[in-house]
Design an enzyme around this catalytic site. Structure first.
Site, PDB file in Angstrom:
ATOM      1  N   GLU A  21       0.825  -1.221   0.000  1.00 22.72           N
ATOM      2  CA  GLU A  21       0.000   0.000   0.000  1.00 22.72           C
ATOM      3  C   GLU A  21       0.859   1.271   0.000  1.00 22.72           C
ATOM      4  O   GLU A  21       2.076   1.220   0.226  1.00 22.72           O
ATOM      5  CB  GLU A  21      -0.922   0.013   1.220  1.00 22.72           C
ATOM      6  CG  GLU A  21      -0.171  -0.008   2.555  1.00 22.72           C
ATOM      7  CD  GLU A  21      -0.951   0.608   3.713  1.00 22.72           C
ATOM      8  OE1 GLU A  21      -1.494   1.719   3.553  1.00 22.72           O
ATOM      9  OE2 GLU A  21      -0.969  -0.002   4.789  1.00 22.72           O
ATOM     10  N   LYS A 155      -3.501  -2.552  15.121  1.00 21.46           N
ATOM     11  CA  LYS A 155      -2.828  -1.534  15.923  1.00 21.46           C
ATOM     12  C   LYS A 155      -3.460  -1.347  17.298  1.00 21.46           C
ATOM     13  O   LYS A 155      -4.671  -1.236  17.408  1.00 21.46           O
ATOM     14  CB  LYS A 155      -2.864  -0.193  15.202  1.00 21.46           C
ATOM     15  CG  LYS A 155      -1.503   0.235  14.719  1.00 21.46           C
ATOM     16  CD  LYS A 155      -1.577   1.556  14.037  1.00 21.46           C
ATOM     17  CE  LYS A 155      -2.258   1.505  12.801  1.00 21.46           C
ATOM     18  NZ  LYS A 155      -3.219   1.525  12.025  1.00 21.46           N
TER      19      LYS A 155
END
Ligand code: PSU
Ligand code: MN
Length: 299
Positions: A21, A155
């Site tokens: 990405e 995360k």
């Protein structure tokens, strides 16, 4: 879309290709570490015998397999939009530059015929999502687009339990690599026990294939924990996360700005240590993703 020669050749010859990405480059890390890391990740993938395809949008055109010069541009150019699924038509029509999130990269990878994608961490349900509905479009995409994403879990700035519940609802297999504890990005210890543990790239590739041949559309999340030697002290990182969350709240940061704001603030609060961990976990994911892609083309 523009597919680089190298990626075109690799796809044609059924060689392993790994998508990458560009939001992590433009909005996830500071310059020049972002560019250095993106190039190192590509090198790890090549060293493992696969072909990297860094994805982004240049002047409204998706690029599958950026050149080093293009990666450099994504790293330092101002005003590259953070592009998730909803942003794509606008970026295409207005011929803008777009740094693709996990969701948008999955879309473009699938359109190009790439099945394996490596990143740092996918987006998820933010803390407080029960009330503010801040749930990353990455989860929707994992629910419907046929790409396997290798990530260091989710995360720790997010609500991990809520994120896992949503992934279950969306029918996304979550494969925990080499441990039964869910990876929480900066450390290996979220305290969340996982049902599905995998121990080899081949095992992952077999699950991808089983999903494909049985027409079960949607992605797979491979949660690959950060190597212990690069993991952060849980007290240090959790203190920084709590402080960053409070700062975001005080400053009224919302929506698509939240993730970049938190990542940047946590890097500052940890004196750069969280950035080092972030880089290491992406490199570690690149190695695993390459091996999975190689096993997959053999099946
Ligand atoms: N994890 C990182 N760095 C990042 C991101 C995730 O370590 O830059 C990016 C990814 O592109 C992911 C996006 O898709 O953040 C999620 O943003 P949001 O929560 O706004 O959907
Ligand atoms: Mn959001």
């Amino acid at each position: 879309m523009k597919i680089s020669k190298e990626v075109q050749e690799a796809l044609k010859n059924k060689k392993a290709v790994v998508a990458l990405e560009s939001t992590i480059i433009s909005h996830g890390m500071p310059y020049p570490k972002n560019v250095e890391t993106a190039l190192r990740v590509e090198k790890v993938i090549r060293d493992h015998g696969a072909v990297p395809a860094t994805i982004g949008i240049i002047d409204g055109e998706p690029v599958i397999g950026m050149s080093p010069e293009e990666i450099e541009q994504f790293g330092k150019r101002k005003g590259v939009a953070k592009a998730s699924r909803r942003d794509l038509p606008i970026i295409y029509a207005k011929k803008m530059w777009g740094a693709t999130t996990v969701a948008a990269t999955m879309i473009l990878a699938a359109q190009a015929g790439i099945e394996v994608f490596v990143t740092g961490g996918v987006g998820g349900a933010h803390r407080g999502a029960q009330n503010n509905f801040d749930i990353s479009a990455d989860l929707e995409e994992l629910g419907k687009t046929n790409v396997t994403v290798v990530s260091a879990g989710v995360k720790a700035i997010l609500d991990l339990n809520l994120t896992l519940e949503i992934l279950e609802t969306k029918g996304v297999p979550v494969l925990s690599y080499g441990t039964d504890e869910f990876a929480d990005f900066y450390t290996r210890h979220s305290g969340i026990k996982m049902e599905n543990v995998v121990n080899s790239p081949k095992e992952v590739a077999e699950i991808i294939k089983a999903k494909r041949i049985n027409k079960l559309d949607g992605g797979i999340l491979v949660a690959n924990p950060i190597p212990e030697e690069y993991a952060m002290d849980p007290v240090v990182i959790n203190t920084a996360i709590d402080k960053a969350l409070k700062m975001a709240d005080d400053a009224g940061v919302k929506g698509k700005e939240i993730t970049p704001f938190l990542l940047k603030t946590i890097v500052e609060l940890t004196g750069g240590d969280s950035l080092e961990s972030n880089i290491r976990l992406v490199l570690n994911n690149a190695a695993l993703g390459s091996e999975i892609a190689k096993e997959l083309v053999k099946l």
